[in-house]
Design a protein around this motif. Structure first.
Motif, short mmCIF file in Angstrom:
data_model
loop_
_atom_site.label_atom_id
_atom_site.label_comp_id
_atom_site.label_asym_id
_atom_site.label_seq_id
_atom_site.Cartn_x
_atom_site.Cartn_y
_atom_site.Cartn_z
N GLN A 20 10.62 -13.03 12.93
CA GLN A 20 9.19 -12.96 13.06
C GLN A 20 8.79 -11.58 13.57
N LEU A 21 7.57 -11.23 13.28
CA LEU A 21 7.00 -10.03 13.87
C LEU A 21 6.14 -10.48 15.03
N PRO A 22 6.25 -9.85 16.17
CA PRO A 22 5.56 -10.33 17.35
C PRO A 22 4.07 -10.06 17.29
N ASP A 23 3.35 -10.74 18.11
CA ASP A 23 1.94 -10.47 18.35
C ASP A 23 1.89 -9.36 19.39
N VAL A 24 1.39 -8.19 19.01
CA VAL A 24 1.32 -7.06 19.95
C VAL A 24 -0.12 -6.66 20.23
N GLY A 25 -1.05 -7.58 19.95
CA GLY A 25 -2.46 -7.32 20.21
C GLY A 25 -2.82 -7.40 21.68
N PRO A 26 -4.07 -7.09 22.03
CA PRO A 26 -4.50 -7.04 23.43
C PRO A 26 -4.28 -8.34 24.19
N THR A 51 22.35 -14.57 2.70
CA THR A 51 23.21 -15.49 1.95
C THR A 51 22.55 -16.83 1.69
N ARG A 52 21.44 -17.13 2.37
CA ARG A 52 20.80 -18.44 2.24
C ARG A 52 19.34 -18.29 1.83
N GLU A 53 18.83 -19.29 1.14
CA GLU A 53 17.43 -19.26 0.72
C GLU A 53 16.50 -19.13 1.93
N SER A 54 16.84 -19.81 3.03
CA SER A 54 15.98 -19.77 4.22
C SER A 54 15.85 -18.34 4.76
N GLN A 55 16.92 -17.57 4.65
CA GLN A 55 16.86 -16.18 5.13
C GLN A 55 15.92 -15.35 4.26
N TYR A 56 15.96 -15.57 2.96
CA TYR A 56 15.04 -14.85 2.08
C TYR A 56 13.60 -15.26 2.36
N ARG A 57 13.38 -16.53 2.62
CA ARG A 57 12.01 -16.98 2.88
C ARG A 57 11.51 -16.43 4.22
N ASP A 58 12.38 -16.35 5.19
CA ASP A 58 11.99 -15.73 6.46
C ASP A 58 11.62 -14.26 6.25
N TYR A 59 12.39 -13.60 5.42
CA TYR A 59 12.12 -12.19 5.14
C TYR A 59 10.78 -12.02 4.43
N ILE A 60 10.50 -12.88 3.48
CA ILE A 60 9.21 -12.82 2.77
C ILE A 60 8.06 -13.09 3.74
N ALA A 61 8.27 -14.03 4.66
CA ALA A 61 7.25 -14.30 5.68
C ALA A 61 6.99 -13.06 6.53
N MET A 62 8.07 -12.34 6.83
CA MET A 62 7.90 -11.10 7.59
C MET A 62 7.09 -10.09 6.78
N LEU A 63 7.39 -9.97 5.49
CA LEU A 63 6.64 -9.04 4.65
C LEU A 63 5.15 -9.39 4.64
N ARG A 64 4.85 -10.67 4.60
CA ARG A 64 3.44 -11.10 4.57
C ARG A 64 2.74 -10.84 5.90
N ALA A 65 3.52 -10.89 7.00
CA ALA A 65 2.93 -10.65 8.33
C ALA A 65 2.83 -9.17 8.65
N LEU A 66 3.49 -8.32 7.87
CA LEU A 66 3.54 -6.90 8.19
C LEU A 66 2.17 -6.23 8.29
N ALA A 117 9.79 -12.91 -7.25
CA ALA A 117 8.36 -12.78 -7.55
C ALA A 117 7.52 -12.81 -6.28
N GLU A 118 7.87 -13.71 -5.35
CA GLU A 118 7.12 -13.79 -4.09
C GLU A 118 7.28 -12.50 -3.28
N ALA A 119 8.50 -11.97 -3.26
CA ALA A 119 8.75 -10.74 -2.50
C ALA A 119 7.96 -9.59 -3.09
N MET A 120 7.98 -9.45 -4.41
CA MET A 120 7.28 -8.34 -5.04
C MET A 120 5.78 -8.45 -4.82
N ALA A 121 5.25 -9.67 -4.83
CA ALA A 121 3.82 -9.86 -4.57
C ALA A 121 3.46 -9.46 -3.14
N ALA A 122 4.31 -9.85 -2.19
CA ALA A 122 4.06 -9.49 -0.79
C ALA A 122 4.13 -7.98 -0.60
N ILE A 123 5.07 -7.34 -1.29
CA ILE A 123 5.19 -5.87 -1.19
C ILE A 123 3.98 -5.20 -1.81
#
Length: 597
Positions: free
Chosen positions: A72-78, A153-168, A236-242
């Motif tokens: 996850q990317l942390p909340d670094v807001g005020p 190596t696992r689908e869950s890791q790719y989905r976590d990564y895509i979630a990170m891209l969307r939160a970036l 496809a999801e990763a490329m859309a998020a990018i």
């Protein structure tokens, strides 16, 4: 330097004042024989474990995350920053109600380590360090590059990564907001150290949405056993998020850096010129040296050590029968082709050779070896121009192959011992594998201990017979002088009015570092006040403790046992090194592991 320059500026810490060293009983039993925790112990355990779990949840992806850890990317807001301040203030208040003298001996050490972390985290939060989330060495956007280089190596890791891209985009917007607040009050890295820091951001923008996009790297080769439909959907999801988030966020950051932040950053290179700068720099000395010292005291130690090391360097110059003065010898070392690799692969090959040379003598000097192995890889191209000569940590030894005429082969043995084994790539996994320690001692990097150990390992190479030529020995001494010079230069820049040019000249005249390395190193010290002090002060602590044990035990001294005792500690403030050595002496030189008995 180890791969400690992550969000560990959030996780790691050192104490504000380590005065109660006497509270550590040198005769205390080892952790495995300590009595079960009772009242005060249990209170401390509950407090520290709850806070540390919460602290880890604040963590972000970074260059060390690889394919494991937080996704996850942390909340670094005020609001999140205010919550962190409140949590650490409450924790400090609760800690103050626990009397260390009422704790069992092992837990008393845990208390001291933990209290230091909280003190440092609280100080950084009060000074609003989060408004300056970059320096000449690392940045919040660069830290995410480790995920893009990850191997999933696992689908869950790719989905976590895509979630990170969307939160970036949200994360970048918060960081830009923090930087704007820092800019408004004059709390930025010095302008001169920001030159070229936009390169990595621009590379992401310029790469576009093709397969050369750095953030798409984990999707280029995916597990063969993954269903084709799943592979296609994830790509496809990763490329859309990018396309929709990552690239626009980097473009926005790039515009902010180039048009607002870099042109308006502070001109002064001194921490003393930051808001409340004198107190801020003193807090950084306390954090990185784990002792309450003045800049003048640190500066004096550096000058004294430089004089001692220079005497040894002069002796090597005479040994090789060099005709000329010290400055001429340094010029010879910086320019003679015999001392430099011709290709990046040649430099990597030499690094691998030196790393393997240590393996041949490891069991003579260490009883407990880590299970973890490490790879040797080049520093990524986008980081290399302003990166250090090498970087090591659990599973990795990065070697900088950029600008080969600045990477002297005679210095490579010392660099390798520091960054690979028995330095960072040895000590860090041993700490992580020691499940007898609480997590905050296994995982929270403490620079004075970790960097002090790695620098001690450079000098240990001479004892181990790994420096085969006078030039390699001179390379080690030059590295020692480089770290001792940091005590002079860091305090000179931040507290004594030294210019960038004066700092560069001091390193040029007193070490064999190349001019390129000198420029990148000085800019790192300028942009990261106090961190450079931890290396040599830490090494001195290890050397003093070892000499004390050797003198007290005489022929009973066992270097393997003492090394194991030091590495069993995890990450601790420097006074604990001496206290553990006192216990080692009291127990007759007995090591922490049965095979040493």
């Amino acid at each position: 330097m180890g791969m400690s320059h992550r969000i560990a500026k959030l996780l790691a810490g050192a104490t504000l004042l380590w005065a109660p060293v006497a509270a550590l009983d040198a005769r205390a039993p080892s952790r495995t024989t300590a009595k079960p925790a009772q009242g005060a112990d249990a209170r401390f355990r509950a407090l520290s474990e709850a806070e540390y779990r919460w602290r880890i949840d604040q963590n972000a992806a970074d260059e060390d995350s690889g394919s494991a850890g937080s996704r996850q990317l942390p909340d670094v807001g005020p609001a999140a920053q205010a919550a962190r301040l409140a949590r650490w203030e409450a924790t400090a208040k609760a800690l103050a109600t626990i009397d260390p003298q009422g704790l069992s001996p092992d837990v008393r050490i845990d208390y001291m380590v933990y209290r230091g972390q909280i003190d440092a985290l609280l100080a950084a939060q009060r000074f609003r360090d989060y408004e300056k989330p970059l320096n000449a060495d690392t940045s919040f956007w660069g830290n995410l590059a480790g995920w893009a280089r990850g191997s999933f190596t696992r689908e869950s890791q790719y989905r976590d990564y895509i979630a990170m891209l969307r939160a970036l985009p949200r994360y970048f917007d918060q960081q830009i907001g923090n930087m704007q607040a820092g800019l408004a009050r004059g709390f930025t890295p010095p302008r001169v150290t920001l030159k070229g820091r936009d390169i990595g951001v621009a590379q992401v923008v310029d790469a576009g949405t093709g397969e050369d996009q750095p953030f798409y790297a984990p999707f280029r080769t995916m597990p063969a056993n993954m269903a084709p439909a799943t592979v296609a959907a994830l790509r496809a999801e990763a490329m859309a998020a990018i396309r929709d988030g990552v690239i626009p966020a980097h473009r926005k950051l790039l515009n902010f850096l180039r048009n607002d932040y870099m042109p308006k950053a502070q001109i002064s290179t001194a921490a003393y010129d930051l808001p409340d700068g004198k107190a801020y720099y003193r807090s950084k000395i306390r954090e990185y040296v784990t002792a309450d010292m003045t800049p003048e005291q640190v500066h004096a130690i550096g000058l004294s050590e430089m004089q001692r090391i220079r005497g040894r360097m002069d002796a090597v110059m005479k040994e090789v029968k060099f005709q000329g003065d010290f400055a001429a010898f340094l010029t010879f070392l910086r320019t003679d082709p015999q001392f430099y690799a011709k290709t990046p692969q040649e430099l990597l090959d030499w690094a691998a050779w030196f790393a393997k040379s240590f393996d041949g003598v490891a069991s003579d000097w260490f009883g407990r070896l880590p299970r973890s192995r490490f790879a040797i890889k080049p520093v990524p191209a986008d980081l290399a121009p302003f990166y250090t000569a090498g970087r090591g940590g659990t599973g990795i030894y990065l070697v900088n192959t950029y600008n080969l005429p600045s990477r002297a082969l005679y210095a490579l043995p010392a660099l390798t011992l520091h960054e690979s084994a028995p330095g960072h790539a040895f000590q860090m996994p041993l700490a992580a594998e020691n499940k007898a320690l609480p997590a905050f001692r296994r995982d929270s990097y403490l620079s004075a201990y970790g960097e002090g150990w790695a620098l001690y390992c450079e000098a240990l190479g001479e004892d181990m017979g790994l420096y085969k030529t006078p030039y390699e020995r001179f390379g080690m001494l030059s590295y020692q002088a480089w770290r001792a010079a940091r005590l002079v230069v860091d305090t000179g820049i931040h507290a004594m009015g030294w210019s960038r040019e004066k700092a560069q000249a001091y390193l040029h005249d007193n070490t064999a570092l190349s001019d390129h390395e000198i420029e990148t190193e000085v800019d790192r010290y300028i942009a990261w006040p106090g961190q450079a002090l931890s290396y040599y002060m830490g090494q001195l602590a290890f050397q003093r403790a070892r000499a004390k044990a050797e003198t007290a035990l005489g022929p009973k001294f066992n270097i393997r046992a003492w090394h194991d005792a030091m590495l069993q500690l995890g990450y601790v403030p420097l006074p604990v090194i001496e206290a553990r050595t006192d216990r080692f002496i009291a127990e007759g030189g007995k090591g922490p592991y049965p095979e040493e008995e």
